[in-house]
Design a protein around this motif. Sequence first.
Motif, PDB file in Angstrom:
ATOM      1  N   UNK A 157       1.147 -66.023  29.921  1.00 38.56           N
ATOM      2  CA  UNK A 157       1.525 -64.776  30.575  1.00 38.56           C
ATOM      3  C   UNK A 157       2.535 -65.022  31.689  1.00 38.56           C
ATOM      4  N   UNK A 158       3.713 -64.435  31.542  1.00 34.79           N
ATOM      5  CA  UNK A 158       4.729 -64.472  32.594  1.00 34.79           C
ATOM      6  C   UNK A 158       5.182 -63.043  32.869  1.00 34.79           C
ATOM      7  N   UNK A 159       5.570 -62.780  34.099  1.00 34.77           N
ATOM      8  CA  UNK A 159       5.926 -61.421  34.498  1.00 34.77           C
ATOM      9  C   UNK A 159       7.294 -61.372  35.154  1.00 34.77           C
ATOM     10  N   UNK A 160       7.944 -60.203  35.018  1.00 27.18           N
ATOM     11  CA  UNK A 160       9.187 -59.919  35.729  1.00 27.18           C
ATOM     12  C   UNK A 160       9.026 -58.591  36.461  1.00 27.18           C
ATOM     13  N   UNK A 161       9.804 -58.412  37.513  1.00 26.37           N
ATOM     14  CA  UNK A 161       9.849 -57.150  38.240  1.00 26.37           C
ATOM     15  C   UNK A 161      11.121 -56.428  37.827  1.00 26.37           C
ATOM     16  N   UNK A 162      10.966 -55.195  37.336  1.00 24.79           N
ATOM     17  CA  UNK A 162      12.129 -54.441  36.861  1.00 24.79           C
ATOM     18  C   UNK A 162      12.251 -53.119  37.598  1.00 24.79           C
ATOM     19  N   UNK A 163      13.475 -52.610  37.638  1.00 28.37           N
ATOM     20  CA  UNK A 163      13.769 -51.313  38.242  1.00 28.37           C
ATOM     21  C   UNK A 163      15.002 -50.742  37.565  1.00 28.37           C
ATOM     22  N   UNK A 164      15.324 -49.527  37.892  1.00 27.29           N
ATOM     23  CA  UNK A 164      16.553 -48.942  37.380  1.00 27.29           C
ATOM     24  C   UNK A 164      17.752 -49.622  38.034  1.00 27.29           C
ATOM     25  N   UNK A 165      18.890 -49.650  37.343  1.00 34.70           N
ATOM     26  CA  UNK A 165      20.097 -50.226  37.949  1.00 34.70           C
ATOM     27  C   UNK A 165      20.425 -49.558  39.282  1.00 34.70           C
ATOM     28  N   UNK A 166      20.771 -50.357  40.246  1.00 30.89           N
ATOM     29  CA  UNK A 166      21.122 -49.839  41.561  1.00 30.89           C
ATOM     30  C   UNK A 166      19.990 -49.863  42.566  1.00 30.89           C
ATOM     31  N   UNK A 167      18.752 -50.041  42.081  1.00 28.66           N
ATOM     32  CA  UNK A 167      17.594 -50.107  42.980  1.00 28.66           C
ATOM     33  C   UNK A 167      17.447 -51.537  43.482  1.00 28.66           C
TER      34      UNK A 167
ATOM     35  N   UNK B 147      14.027 -57.350  28.240  1.00 32.59           N
ATOM     36  CA  UNK B 147      15.134 -57.786  27.395  1.00 32.59           C
ATOM     37  C   UNK B 147      15.535 -56.721  26.393  1.00 32.59           C
ATOM     38  N   UNK B 148      14.558 -55.887  25.971  1.00 28.24           N
ATOM     39  CA  UNK B 148      14.835 -54.889  24.939  1.00 28.24           C
ATOM     40  C   UNK B 148      15.278 -53.543  25.497  1.00 28.24           C
ATOM     41  N   UNK B 149      15.257 -53.389  26.817  1.00 29.41           N
ATOM     42  CA  UNK B 149      15.612 -52.114  27.427  1.00 29.41           C
ATOM     43  C   UNK B 149      16.822 -52.269  28.348  1.00 29.41           C
ATOM     44  N   UNK B 150      18.010 -51.901  27.891  1.00 32.65           N
ATOM     45  CA  UNK B 150      19.205 -52.060  28.721  1.00 32.65           C
ATOM     46  C   UNK B 150      19.194 -51.189  29.975  1.00 32.65           C
ATOM     47  N   UNK B 151      18.321 -50.193  30.005  1.00 29.49           N
ATOM     48  CA  UNK B 151      18.252 -49.325  31.176  1.00 29.49           C
ATOM     49  C   UNK B 151      17.421 -49.891  32.310  1.00 29.49           C
ATOM     50  N   UNK B 152      16.919 -51.107  32.132  1.00 26.04           N
ATOM     51  CA  UNK B 152      16.108 -51.741  33.168  1.00 26.04           C
ATOM     52  C   UNK B 152      16.826 -52.968  33.709  1.00 26.04           C
ATOM     53  N   UNK B 153      16.722 -53.145  35.005  1.00 28.37           N
ATOM     54  CA  UNK B 153      17.351 -54.278  35.664  1.00 28.37           C
ATOM     55  C   UNK B 153      16.266 -55.224  36.181  1.00 28.37           C
ATOM     56  N   UNK B 154      16.357 -56.506  35.850  1.00 34.27           N
ATOM     57  CA  UNK B 154      15.374 -57.483  36.307  1.00 34.27           C
ATOM     58  C   UNK B 154      15.712 -57.901  37.744  1.00 34.27           C
ATOM     59  N   UNK B 155      14.783 -57.608  38.657  1.00 34.42           N
ATOM     60  CA  UNK B 155      14.987 -57.963  40.063  1.00 34.42           C
ATOM     61  C   UNK B 155      14.417 -59.335  40.403  1.00 34.42           C
ATOM     62  N   UNK B 156      13.393 -59.767  39.667  1.00 35.43           N
ATOM     63  CA  UNK B 156      12.778 -61.075  39.933  1.00 35.43           C
ATOM     64  C   UNK B 156      12.064 -61.548  38.684  1.00 35.43           C
ATOM     65  N   UNK B 157      12.115 -62.848  38.430  1.00 30.38           N
ATOM     66  CA  UNK B 157      11.473 -63.443  37.268  1.00 30.38           C
ATOM     67  C   UNK B 157      10.339 -64.372  37.690  1.00 30.38           C
ATOM     68  N   UNK B 158       9.421 -64.626  36.739  1.00 22.23           N
ATOM     69  CA  UNK B 158       8.309 -65.558  36.975  1.00 22.23           C
ATOM     70  C   UNK B 158       7.587 -65.257  38.285  1.00 22.23           C
ATOM     71  N   UNK B 159       7.139 -64.011  38.426  1.00 24.44           N
ATOM     72  CA  UNK B 159       6.507 -63.594  39.684  1.00 24.44           C
ATOM     73  C   UNK B 159       4.989 -63.739  39.653  1.00 24.44           C
TER      74      UNK B 159
END
Length: 309
Positions: free
Chosen positions: A87-97, A159-171
Motif C-alpha cells: 500500500x502506497x499513497x499520494x496526495x492529489x488535488x485539482x490543478x492550481x491548488x 495516473x488515470x485521471x488527468x484532472x488530478x494533480x499529485x502534490x506529494x508521493x509516498x505519504x
Amino acid sequence: MAVPTYTFLGPEGTFTEAALLQVPGAGEATRVPCTNVNTALERVRSGAADAAMVPIENSVEGGVTATLDAIATGPELRIIREALVPITFVLVARPGVELSRIKRISTHGHAWAQCRLWVDEHIPHADYVPGSSTAAAAMGLLEDDAHYDAAICAPLVAAEQPGLNVLAENIGDNPDAVTRFILVSRPGALPERTGADKTTVVVPLPEDHPGALMAILDQFASRGVNLSRIESRPTGQYLGHYFFSIDADGHVSDSRVADALAGLHRISPGTRFLGSYARADKQPAVVAPHTSDASFASAHAWVESILKG
C-alpha cells in the motif's frame, strides 16, 4: 467457456481492484465495482456474480470490520483465494491548488490512519472528511460541488485521471504497509491443498464463562495448529456477546486441522467454516512430527487395533 463476473470494493482504481487483477483471467473478466463490501458479497450470494474481492486485513490497522462481519452472518460463503497488495499513497488535488491552501482532505478511514503522521507534519491544520474509498475520494474532487480540497488515494487513480494533480508521493507513515484481500465465492469444491495453506473460521462464544476462550484456543494448540490471526467481533445481539474470527495455518484436509475443527464444533456448534485456500506468501506451515498426518493415522490405527481386540 463463460466469462466470469467478479465484484469488488470500488470504484475502479482501488487497491481492491489491483488485488483482483492478481487472479488469473481477471483482466479479461467482467469486473463490477461496488460501493461497499455488503453489496459486493450479496451479488455473489444472489448468483449475480461468481466471486467478490474484498479487503480483510491491513498490516497497520488490523482487521477490516465490514468484511469480518459480512462473511460471519447470512448465507454461507467460501474464501477461495487471498492476495497481498503493498500500500502506497499520494496526495492529489485539482490543478492550481497548492499544499498551503488545503484545509480539508478526504479518503477512506484506513488510508487516513496510515498517513496521519505525514499530514500532521505537512498540513497540521487540515480536517479529515471520511470517504467510502480512496478512489471515490479522489474522483469526488472532479465534481463541481466537492466539499474538500484534496484526497489521499492510490497512485493508480492519480495516473488515470488527468484532472488530478499529485502534490506529494509516498505519504504513508509505514513504507512496508500491506493489505490482505480475499476472493469469496459461493460454497463449492475446496481449493486443493498446497502445503502452504490457510483455514478461516468464525467461532461464536457459546457461553461467557472463565476459560471459554481458552477452550477454543486449546483445540488448535493441542493439535499443533498455529493461528496467524484471531479477532473478536460483537454479534450485535446484546452487549458482551462476541464471535471470534480466526485464521489457522493449514488446510482442512490436514488431519491436525480437521481434528481441531471437529473439536471446535463440539464446544461451539455454531462454528462457521469459511474456507481453506493457498497462502499468498506461499509460506508452508511448520508441523511437529507428532501432529503430522502420518502420526494421526498411526494413532487412529492403534485405537482401532485395541477396539478389534
